[in-house]
Design a protein around this motif. Structure first.
Motif, PDB file in Angstrom:
ATOM      1  N   TYR A 149      -3.184  -0.478   8.791  1.00 43.07           N
ATOM      2  CA  TYR A 149      -3.469   0.585   9.761  1.00 43.07           C
ATOM      3  C   TYR A 149      -4.785   0.355  10.486  1.00 43.07           C
ATOM      4  O   TYR A 149      -4.887   0.553  11.692  1.00 43.07           O
ATOM      5  CB  TYR A 149      -3.504   1.941   9.059  1.00 43.07           C
ATOM      6  N   THR A 150      -5.813  -0.070   9.783  1.00 39.36           N
ATOM      7  CA  THR A 150      -7.147  -0.131  10.383  1.00 39.36           C
ATOM      8  C   THR A 150      -7.370  -1.370  11.237  1.00 39.36           C
ATOM      9  O   THR A 150      -8.235  -1.363  12.113  1.00 39.36           O
ATOM     10  CB  THR A 150      -8.226  -0.095   9.288  1.00 39.36           C
ATOM     11  N   SER A 188     -11.852   8.476  14.917  1.00 46.09           N
ATOM     12  CA  SER A 188     -12.552   7.893  13.769  1.00 46.09           C
ATOM     13  C   SER A 188     -12.340   6.389  13.653  1.00 46.09           C
ATOM     14  O   SER A 188     -12.991   5.735  12.840  1.00 46.09           O
ATOM     15  CB  SER A 188     -12.096   8.573  12.478  1.00 46.09           C
ATOM     16  N   LEU A 208      -8.065  11.319  13.841  1.00 37.72           N
ATOM     17  CA  LEU A 208      -7.723   9.959  13.423  1.00 37.72           C
ATOM     18  C   LEU A 208      -8.048   8.942  14.508  1.00 37.72           C
ATOM     19  O   LEU A 208      -8.604   7.873  14.237  1.00 37.72           O
ATOM     20  CB  LEU A 208      -6.231   9.883  13.068  1.00 37.72           C
ATOM     21  N   PRO A 214      -0.453   4.383   5.016  1.00 40.83           N
ATOM     22  CA  PRO A 214      -1.722   5.016   4.621  1.00 40.83           C
ATOM     23  C   PRO A 214      -2.835   4.630   5.595  1.00 40.83           C
ATOM     24  O   PRO A 214      -2.972   3.461   5.965  1.00 40.83           O
ATOM     25  CB  PRO A 214      -1.984   4.448   3.223  1.00 40.83           C
ATOM     26  N   THR A 215      -3.631   5.594   5.995  1.00 41.14           N
ATOM     27  CA  THR A 215      -4.704   5.299   6.958  1.00 41.14           C
ATOM     28  C   THR A 215      -5.840   4.499   6.320  1.00 41.14           C
ATOM     29  O   THR A 215      -6.738   4.049   7.023  1.00 41.14           O
ATOM     30  CB  THR A 215      -5.246   6.600   7.561  1.00 41.14           C
ATOM     31  N   SER A 216      -5.784   4.312   5.013  1.00 49.11           N
ATOM     32  CA  SER A 216      -6.758   3.451   4.336  1.00 49.11           C
ATOM     33  C   SER A 216      -6.310   1.990   4.295  1.00 49.11           C
ATOM     34  O   SER A 216      -7.100   1.103   3.943  1.00 49.11           O
ATOM     35  CB  SER A 216      -6.980   3.941   2.906  1.00 49.11           C
ATOM     36  N   SER A 217      -5.065   1.723   4.646  1.00 45.33           N
ATOM     37  CA  SER A 217      -4.509   0.374   4.560  1.00 45.33           C
ATOM     38  C   SER A 217      -5.053  -0.503   5.682  1.00 45.33           C
ATOM     39  O   SER A 217      -5.238  -0.055   6.813  1.00 45.33           O
ATOM     40  CB  SER A 217      -2.983   0.432   4.651  1.00 45.33           C
ATOM     41  N   ARG A 218      -5.283  -1.763   5.371  1.00 42.31           N
ATOM     42  CA  ARG A 218      -5.681  -2.717   6.406  1.00 42.31           C
ATOM     43  C   ARG A 218      -4.608  -2.849   7.478  1.00 42.31           C
ATOM     44  O   ARG A 218      -4.912  -3.166   8.629  1.00 42.31           O
ATOM     45  CB  ARG A 218      -5.961  -4.094   5.787  1.00 42.31           C
ATOM     46  N   ASP A 235       0.807  -1.217   0.000  1.00 46.46           N
ATOM     47  CA  ASP A 235       0.000   0.000   0.000  1.00 46.46           C
ATOM     48  C   ASP A 235       0.842   1.270   0.000  1.00 46.46           C
ATOM     49  O   ASP A 235       0.304   2.375   0.133  1.00 46.46           O
ATOM     50  CB  ASP A 235      -0.941   0.001   1.209  1.00 46.46           C
TER      51      ASP A 235
END
Length: 505
Positions: A386-387, A412, A409, A380-384, A349
Motif C-alpha cells: 500500500y505505501t 498522510s 489516508l 492493510p495500510t501498513s503494508s508495503r 499481509d
C-alpha cells in the motif's frame, strides 16, 4: 554488457547526425511482447558525454542568436512533421515499450500539446517595461535562455515526457541534451531526426544514450545549466540533490501512489470503467495511474464485483497485433518480477487477491513480459504493497467508513502526485479540492494530467524543486530574468556627483 555484432546497435545523436559509440559498453533492448532482444543501445563513456555537451554548447551559441520569428518557424515545422508522421513514432514506442498502439498515439498527442504551446513562446518569454520609474530613468526586464539544459526521461513515456520539456526549452533559446531510458531509446533518435528535418541547427537537440555514468555527467558538468527529470522518488531525490550541489536549476518529478476516493452517491458503473482505465492502462506503468480505490462503505462489494467483471473482458496481448489489445506487457522481466513481489507482500499481509495476474500468459506471447490485471481487496495500510509505488497493473481497494477517513489516508501518504474523487455531490467535490494535499486533482476524472497551458507536477515526495513541467512554469524554468535600469543623460541637467545609495526622490 559488451556489444553484440548480430543485432543492431542504437547510437547517440550528436552534431545533427547519428554517432556510433566507441565505449564498448551496451545494454539490451527487448521487445516486451515477445521477450526477444531486438537491439542493443550504446552506453556513453566520459569522452562521449563531453563531446555531446560540447556540441550542445556550440548549438546554443548559434540558436540563441536566432530571431523569434525564425525560431517560431522551425517549431511550427516540427509540429507539422510530427503530426504527419506520428504513426511511425507510435510503432517505435509499441515495439520497445510494449504499450498498445492507441495508447502510444495518445502519448504522442499529449506531448504534441506542449509542442503547440511552445509555438506561441514569444508571448511567454517577453519581459516588462516601466518608463520613467524615476525621473528620466526607465526599468525593464529581459528573459533570456539558460544555455545547455539536460533532460533525463523514463521508460514509460519515451516520447511524451521528453516533449514536456524540450519544446519549451528550445523555444526559449536553449539547447537540449536528452538522456532517454536505455530500455526504449529509439523514440529519442526519431525525434532528433525530425528536428533536423524541421531545420533546427546542429547541436541544439542532442541525444546521449547511457546509464548512470551519463546521468552523472549531466548532473555535474558545469556547462549544463539545468536538469529536468521524471522517474522514481529515490532517483528524483538523488537528481535534485546532486544537480543542486553543482549549482543547477532542477525540476525532478518523482513517484506516486494515486488514490481514487469513491463516495456512496457515485455512479458505480462509471467508477468501475474509470478504475479499469486508470489502473490498467499502459499496464499501470504511469506515474498518474490510479493504484488505490478508497471505497466509502457500503459500496465496496458492489464496486469490486463490477471491476472484476470488466477485468475478465479485457483483451491483453502484443500491442502491435490485430485486433489491437487493450493492454500490453510490462517493460522487462525484472520489472514483472518486482510487481509480482508486491502482490506477494499484500497477500502475506492479509489482503484478499480477488483477481490474480501473477501467472498470466498472453496467447502467442508466452515469452513476453506480461502481467495480468490484478485486483486486491482489504489491503492493510501498513503494508508495503500500500505505501510504496508498484508501477504495474495492480489495483488495490481500501475500505473506509467516511469521506474524512479517505482524505486523511490520502494526506498522510508520502506522495502527492495525483488523486481523484468520484461523486455527484458538488459540495463534497469542492471541499475535496481544497482539503487534499496533492498537486493534481481530478473530480470525476481519474487521471488529471493538466493540459499544456497549465503545469504538471505534484507535492511532497512527488516533486523535488520549485518548478513544475510545461505551461507558464516551464517557460519560467528555462529562462532567467535580467532587470535593466536605463538613463540617457542630458549633459545640461545630469546633476553632478552623488555618492549616496540610488533612490527615487
Amino acid at each position: 554488457m559488451t556489444g553484440t555484432t548480430d543485432i543492431p546497435t542504437i547510437g547517440h545523436w550528436i552534431d545533427g547526425a547519428v554517432r556510433a559509440s566507441e565505449s564498448g559498453r551496451t545494454a539490451p533492448v527487448y521487445n516486451p511482447a515477445t521477450g526477444a532482444q531486438q537491439a542493443q543501445v550504446a552506453l556513453a563513456d566520459q569522452a562521449e558525454i563531453d563531446e555531446a555537451i560540447a556540441s550542445a554548447q556550440r548549438g546554443y551559441e548559434e540558436w540563441s542568436r536566432y530571431s523569434i520569428a525564425k525560431r517560431q518557424s522551425i517549431l511550427f515545422s516540427f509540429r507539422e512533421l510530427l503530426n504527419a508522421r506520428k504513426g511511425e513514432l507510435a510503432e517505435i514506442i509499441t515495439r520497445e515499450h510494449g504499450k498498445v498502439l492507441s495508447d502510444a498515439m495518445g502519448e504522442i498527442a499529449r506531448g504534441q500539446e506542449v509542442v503547440e504551446l511552445a509555438t506561441g513562446f514569444a508571448h511567454l518569454t517577453k519581459g516588462a517595461f516601466n518608463e520613467n520609474a524615476s525621473t528620466g530613468i526607465d526599468v525593464y526586464s529581459l528573459k533570456q535562455p539558460l544555455g545547455v539544459v539536460g533532460v533525463i526521461s523514463p521508460f514509460n513515456f519515451p516520447a511524451m515526457v521528453p516533449m514536456w520539456f524540450f519544446p519549451v526549452a528550445i523555444a526559449a533559446g536553449n539547447s537540449v541534451v536528452l538522456k532517454p531510458s536505455e530500455k526504449d531509446p529509439s523514440a529519442a533518435l526519431w525525434m532528433a531526426e525530425l528536428w533536423k528535418e524541421a531545420g533546427l541547427p546542429d547541436g541544439v537537440f542532442t541525444v546521449l544514450q547511457g546509464d548512470k555514468l551519463a546521468v552523472d555527467g549531466l548532473l555535474t558538468d558545469p556547462v549544463v545549466q539545468s536538469i529536468s527529470f521524471v522517474g522514481s522518488t529515490p532517483i528524483a531525490k538523488y537528481i535534485y540533490e546532486t544537480a543542486s550541489q553543482h549549482g543547477k536549476r532542477v525540476q525532478a518529478l518523482g513517484g506516486a501512489k494515486n488514490h481514487m476516493l469513491v463516495l456512496p452517491d457515485a455512479d458505480l458503473d462509471i467508477v468501475a470503467d474509470q478504475a479499469i482505465n486508470a489502473g490498467y492502462g499502459a499496464a499501470g506503468e504511469r506515474c498518474m495511474a490510479i493504484s488505490v480505490v478508497l471505497a466509502v462503505e457500503p459500496i465496496a462489494d458492489e464496486l469490486i464485483e463490477k471491476i472484476s467483471q470488466r477485468i475478465g473482458e479485457l483483451r491483453i496481448g502484443d500491442g502491435a497485433s490485430h485486433p489491437e489489445p487493450q493492454m500490453g506487457p510490462l517493460i522487462t522481466a525484472e520489472h514483472r518480477a518486482k510487481v509480482s513481489g508486491y502482490v506477494d507482500i499484500a497477500e502475506a499481509d492479509g489482503a484478499k487477491i480477488v483477481v490474480d495476474g501473477r501467472d498470466f500468459t498472453a496467447p502467442g506471447c508466452e515469452d513476453g513480459f506480461f502481467f495480468g490485471p490484478t485486483l486486491i481487496d482489504d489491503v492493510p495500510t501498513s503494508s508495503r504493497a500500500y505505501t510504496e509505488e508498484i508501477f504495474g497493473p495492480v489495483l488495490e481497494v481500501v475500505r473506509v467508513k467516511s469521506y474524512d477517513e479517505g482524505v486523511e489516508l490520502i494526506n498522510s501518504g508520502q506522495f502527492g502526485n495525483g488523486t481523484a474523487i468520484f461523486t455527484n455531490d458538488g459540495g463534497a467535490a469542492r471541499r475535496f479540492q481544497n482539503e487534499i494535499q496533492v498537486g493534481m486533482i481530478g473530480i470525476n476524472v481519474p487521471i488529471p494530467v493538466p493540459v499544456a497551458y497549465h503545469s504538471f507536477g505534484g507535492w511532497k515526495q512527488s516533486l523535488f524543486g520549485d518548478s513544475k513541467a510545461y505551461g507558464v512554469q516551464g517557460f519560467e524554468f528555462f529562462t532567467r530574468e535580467k532587470a535593466v535600469t536605463s538613463r540617457w543623460l542630458d549633459p545640461a541637467t545630469h546633476g553632478g556627483i552623488n555618492l549616496g545609495f540610488p533612490q527615487n526622490d
